[in-house]
Design an enzyme around this catalytic site. Structure first.
Site, PDB file in Angstrom:
ATOM      1  N   SER A  95      -1.124 -53.928  41.735  1.00 18.63           N
ATOM      2  CA  SER A  95      -1.023 -54.691  42.994  1.00 18.63           C
ATOM      3  C   SER A  95      -1.957 -55.887  42.854  1.00 18.63           C
ATOM      4  O   SER A  95      -2.712 -55.977  41.879  1.00 18.63           O
ATOM      5  CB  SER A  95      -1.404 -53.820  44.202  1.00 18.63           C
ATOM      6  OG  SER A  95      -2.779 -53.496  44.156  1.00 18.63           O
ATOM      7  N   LEU A 109      -5.445 -51.327  48.743  1.00 24.26           N
ATOM      8  CA  LEU A 109      -4.901 -52.575  49.312  1.00 24.26           C
ATOM      9  C   LEU A 109      -4.127 -53.405  48.296  1.00 24.26           C
ATOM     10  O   LEU A 109      -4.438 -53.405  47.102  1.00 24.26           O
ATOM     11  CB  LEU A 109      -6.034 -53.433  49.881  1.00 24.26           C
ATOM     12  CG  LEU A 109      -6.826 -52.820  51.039  1.00 24.26           C
ATOM     13  CD1 LEU A 109      -7.882 -53.815  51.525  1.00 24.26           C
ATOM     14  CD2 LEU A 109      -5.907 -52.414  52.183  1.00 24.26           C
ATOM     15  N   HIS A 120      -3.454 -49.966  38.819  1.00 24.22           N
ATOM     16  CA  HIS A 120      -3.938 -48.704  39.397  1.00 24.22           C
ATOM     17  C   HIS A 120      -3.787 -47.553  38.412  1.00 24.22           C
ATOM     18  O   HIS A 120      -4.634 -46.674  38.350  1.00 24.22           O
ATOM     19  CB  HIS A 120      -3.143 -48.359  40.662  1.00 24.22           C
ATOM     20  CG  HIS A 120      -3.374 -49.305  41.782  1.00 24.22           C
ATOM     21  ND1 HIS A 120      -4.336 -49.089  42.730  1.00 24.22           N
ATOM     22  CD2 HIS A 120      -2.789 -50.476  42.098  1.00 24.22           C
ATOM     23  CE1 HIS A 120      -4.321 -50.093  43.609  1.00 24.22           C
ATOM     24  NE2 HIS A 120      -3.382 -50.948  43.234  1.00 24.22           N
ATOM     25  N   LEU A 122      -1.739 -46.246  34.565  1.00 26.59           N
ATOM     26  CA  LEU A 122      -0.807 -46.229  33.427  1.00 26.59           C
ATOM     27  C   LEU A 122      -0.735 -44.773  33.013  1.00 26.59           C
ATOM     28  O   LEU A 122      -1.764 -44.118  32.830  1.00 26.59           O
ATOM     29  CB  LEU A 122      -1.364 -47.066  32.264  1.00 26.59           C
ATOM     30  CG  LEU A 122      -0.858 -46.712  30.863  1.00 26.59           C
ATOM     31  CD1 LEU A 122       0.615 -47.080  30.679  1.00 26.59           C
ATOM     32  CD2 LEU A 122      -1.685 -47.426  29.788  1.00 26.59           C
ATOM     33  N   TYR A 166      -7.867 -49.330  25.744  1.00 28.40           N
ATOM     34  CA  TYR A 166      -7.634 -50.588  26.453  1.00 28.40           C
ATOM     35  C   TYR A 166      -8.149 -51.788  25.650  1.00 28.40           C
ATOM     36  O   TYR A 166      -7.609 -52.893  25.752  1.00 28.40           O
ATOM     37  CB  TYR A 166      -8.248 -50.530  27.858  1.00 28.40           C
ATOM     38  CG  TYR A 166      -7.450 -49.638  28.791  1.00 28.40           C
ATOM     39  CD1 TYR A 166      -6.117 -49.930  29.077  1.00 28.40           C
ATOM     40  CD2 TYR A 166      -8.005 -48.495  29.349  1.00 28.40           C
ATOM     41  CE1 TYR A 166      -5.366 -49.110  29.911  1.00 28.40           C
ATOM     42  CE2 TYR A 166      -7.261 -47.668  30.191  1.00 28.40           C
ATOM     43  CZ  TYR A 166      -5.944 -47.987  30.461  1.00 28.40           C
ATOM     44  OH  TYR A 166      -5.197 -47.174  31.283  1.00 28.40           O
TER      45      TYR A 166
HETATM   46  C1  LIG Z   1      -3.871 -42.821  28.025  1.00 28.82           C
HETATM   47  C2  LIG Z   1      -2.368 -42.882  27.751  1.00 28.82           C
HETATM   48  C3  LIG Z   1      -1.707 -43.791  28.754  1.00 28.82           C
HETATM   49  C4  LIG Z   1      -2.171 -43.451  26.341  1.00 28.82           C
HETATM   50  O1  LIG Z   1      -0.781 -43.505  26.066  1.00 28.82           O
HETATM   51  P1  LIG Z   1      -0.211 -42.981  24.661  1.00 28.82           P
HETATM   52  O2  LIG Z   1       1.217 -43.370  24.591  1.00 28.82           O
HETATM   53  O3  LIG Z   1      -0.527 -41.550  24.498  1.00 28.82           O
HETATM   54  O4  LIG Z   1      -1.128 -43.814  23.659  1.00 28.82           O
HETATM   55  P2  LIG Z   1      -0.690 -44.577  22.332  1.00 28.82           P
HETATM   56  O5  LIG Z   1       0.101 -43.620  21.489  1.00 28.82           O
HETATM   57  O6  LIG Z   1      -0.090 -45.889  22.656  1.00 28.82           O
HETATM   58  O7  LIG Z   1      -2.099 -44.853  21.700  1.00 28.82           O
HETATM   59  C5  LIG Z   1      -2.884 -43.772  21.236  1.00 28.82           C
HETATM   60  C6  LIG Z   1      -4.320 -44.148  21.455  1.00 28.82           C
HETATM   61  O8  LIG Z   1      -4.656 -43.935  22.820  1.00 28.82           O
HETATM   62  C7  LIG Z   1      -6.015 -43.499  22.919  1.00 28.82           C
HETATM   63  N1  LIG Z   1      -6.000 -42.260  23.699  1.00 28.82           N
HETATM   64  C8  LIG Z   1      -4.937 -41.724  24.304  1.00 28.82           C
HETATM   65  N2  LIG Z   1      -5.300 -40.625  25.000  1.00 28.82           N
HETATM   66  C9  LIG Z   1      -6.607 -40.471  24.809  1.00 28.82           C
HETATM   67  C10 LIG Z   1      -7.559 -39.519  25.239  1.00 28.82           C
HETATM   68  N3  LIG Z   1      -7.231 -38.499  26.035  1.00 28.82           N
HETATM   69  N4  LIG Z   1      -8.821 -39.666  24.839  1.00 28.82           N
HETATM   70  C11 LIG Z   1      -9.186 -40.702  24.048  1.00 28.82           C
HETATM   71  N5  LIG Z   1      -8.324 -41.632  23.594  1.00 28.82           N
HETATM   72  C12 LIG Z   1      -7.063 -41.503  23.970  1.00 28.82           C
HETATM   73  C13 LIG Z   1      -6.534 -43.380  21.534  1.00 28.82           C
HETATM   74  O9  LIG Z   1      -7.217 -44.616  21.274  1.00 28.82           O
HETATM   75  C14 LIG Z   1      -5.293 -43.292  20.672  1.00 28.82           C
HETATM   76  O10 LIG Z   1      -5.506 -43.864  19.441  1.00 28.82           O
HETATM   77  P3  LIG Z   1      -5.551 -42.900  18.135  1.00 28.82           P
HETATM   78  O11 LIG Z   1      -4.169 -42.314  18.050  1.00 28.82           O
HETATM   79  O12 LIG Z   1      -5.889 -43.853  17.070  1.00 28.82           O
HETATM   80  O13 LIG Z   1      -6.598 -41.884  18.426  1.00 28.82           O
HETATM   81  C15 LIG Z   1      -1.712 -41.463  27.782  1.00 28.82           C
HETATM   82  O14 LIG Z   1      -2.385 -40.631  26.870  1.00 28.82           O
HETATM   83  C16 LIG Z   1      -1.724 -40.819  29.158  1.00 28.82           C
HETATM   84  O15 LIG Z   1      -0.794 -40.997  29.927  1.00 28.82           O
HETATM   85  N6  LIG Z   1      -2.789 -40.040  29.471  1.00 28.82           N
HETATM   86  C17 LIG Z   1      -2.890 -39.358  30.747  1.00 28.82           C
HETATM   87  C18 LIG Z   1      -3.040 -40.347  31.873  1.00 28.82           C
HETATM   88  C19 LIG Z   1      -4.231 -41.293  31.683  1.00 28.82           C
HETATM   89  O16 LIG Z   1      -5.326 -40.877  31.318  1.00 28.82           O
HETATM   90  N7  LIG Z   1      -3.984 -42.603  31.979  1.00 28.82           N
HETATM   91  C20 LIG Z   1      -4.993 -43.646  31.849  1.00 28.82           C
HETATM   92  C21 LIG Z   1      -5.850 -43.780  33.054  1.00 28.82           C
HETATM   93  S1  LIG Z   1      -4.997 -44.554  34.414  1.00 28.82           S
END
Ligand SMILES: CC(C)(COP(=O)(O)OP(=O)(O)OC[C@H]1O[C@@H](n2cnc3c(N)ncnc32)[C@H](O)[C@@H]1OP(=O)(O)O)[C@@H](O)C(=O)NCCC(=O)NCCS
Length: 205
Positions: A95, A109, A120, A122, A166
Site C-alpha cells: 500500500s 493505512l 506488508h 511477501l 531482501y
Molecule cells: C521468505 C520467502 C518469501 C522466500 O521465498 P522463497 O521462494 O522460499 O525464496 P527463494 O527460493 O527465492 O530464495 C531462497 C533464499 O531465501 C532466504 N530464505 C528463505 N527462507 C528463509 C528462512 N526461513 N530463513 C533464512 N533465510 C531464508 C535465503 O536467503 C535463501 O537463500 P539460500 O537458498 O541461498 O539459503 C518464503 O520462504 C516464505 O514465504 N516464507 C514464509 C513467509 C515469510 O517469512 N515471508 C517474509 C516476511 S513478510
C-alpha cells in the site's frame, strides 16, 4: 522392427490417449504460470498461505483476513500474485505510505498521495519455497512498480534472518524499525525506484 519402435522418441506422441474436451478446456483456461494483481476475491487464498506461513509458526500474521480485503479493495494495483494453473502459489501485498520511515500506522493505512510503497507481506506457498519463486516474484514486482509514475521507493520491515534474502533482491538496510509486533523487532529496508526513472521513461509503460 516397426517404424514406431525404431523411433522411440515418437512413441509418446502416438500413444498418448486423446485429451477429453474438459481437459482441453482446462488447459486452455488455466495458464501454467500467470502473474497478475490480486482482487478481493483472492483474499481467502492469500490468507490460507499466510495461515500456514505465519500463524502456524508464531500464532499471528502480517495481515488478517479483513486487512487483506481492506488493502485489496483500496489498492489492488499494489499487489501481485503468482498463479500456477489457477492456484495462488506466491503473493505480495503493498500500500502507499507518505513518511520517510514506517510507523505503527503504516500497518493498517493506505496513504493515496504517498510515493512510497510499503510491502506488508511477501509469502510463498510452503510446497513452492526454496525454488527461487520469492526472489522472482519480488523482481517482477519491482519492475512493475517502475511503471507506476507516482512510486519513488519501496520499503518493508523484516526480521534479521531475512535481511540476506531482501539484500539479494536489491533492498538496503535503513536500520531498526520503530514498529514492533508483540515481542518482535524488525529491520527496515528500502529499495529506491527513482533510480529507474530512465527505464520508466523508455519502457513505454
Ligand atoms: C521468505 C520467502 C518469501 C522466500 O521465498 P522463497 O521462494 O522460499 O525464496 P527463494 O527460493 O527465492 O530464495 C531462497 C533464499 O531465501 C532466504 N530464505 C528463505 N527462507 C528463509 C528462512 N526461513 N530463513 C533464512 N533465510 C531464508 C535465503 O536467503 C535463501 O537463500 P539460500 O537458498 O541461498 O539459503 C518464503 O520462504 C516464505 O514465504 N516464507 C514464509 C513467509 C515469510 O517469512 N515471508 C517474509 C516476511 S513478510
Amino acid at each position: 522392427m516397426s517404424v514406431i519402435s525404431a523411433l522411440p522418441f515418437l512413441k509418446p506422441v502416438h500413444l498418448r490417449p486423446p485429451r477429453s474436451s474438459a481437459a482441453r478446456q482446462r488447459r486452455h483456461t488455466l495458464p501454467a504460470s500467470e502473474f497478475r494483481c490480486l482482487t478481493p476475491e483472492d483474499a481467502i487464498s492469500v490468507f490460507e498461505i499466510e495461515r500456514e506461513a505465519f500463524i502456524s509458526v508464531s500464532g499471528d500474521c502480517p495481515l488478517h483476513l479483513d486487512e487483506i480485503r481492506h488493502f485489496l479493495n483500496l489498492c489492488p494495483e499494489l499487489s501481485l500474485g503468482w498463479f500456477e494453473e489457477g492456484r495462488l502459489v506466491a503473493f505480495i501485498i503493498g500500500s502507499l505510505w507518505d513518511q520517510d520511515r514506517l510507523s505503527q500506522d503504516a500497518l493498517t493505512l493506505h496513504k493515496p498521495h504517498g510515493s512510497t510503497v510499503h510491502i506488508h507481506v511477501l509469502a510463498v506457498h510452503r510446497t513452492f519455497r526454496q525454488q527461487g519463486k520469492g526472489f522472482i516474484l519480488m523482481w517482477r514486482y519491482l519492475q512493475y512498480l517502475c511503471c507506476l509514475p507516482y512510486v519513488r521507493r519501496t520499503t518493508l520491515m523484516c526480521e534479521d534472518f531475512l535481511i540476506p534474502f531482501y539484500s539479494k533482491c536489491g533492498f538496503k538496510e535503513l536500520g531498526p524499525c520503530e514498529v514492533t509486533v508483540g515481542s518482535l523487532n524488525f529491520i527496515e529496508m528500502n529499495y529506491d525506484i527513482c533510480g529507474h526513472a530512465f527505464m520508466r521513461r523508455n519502457s513505454g509503460c
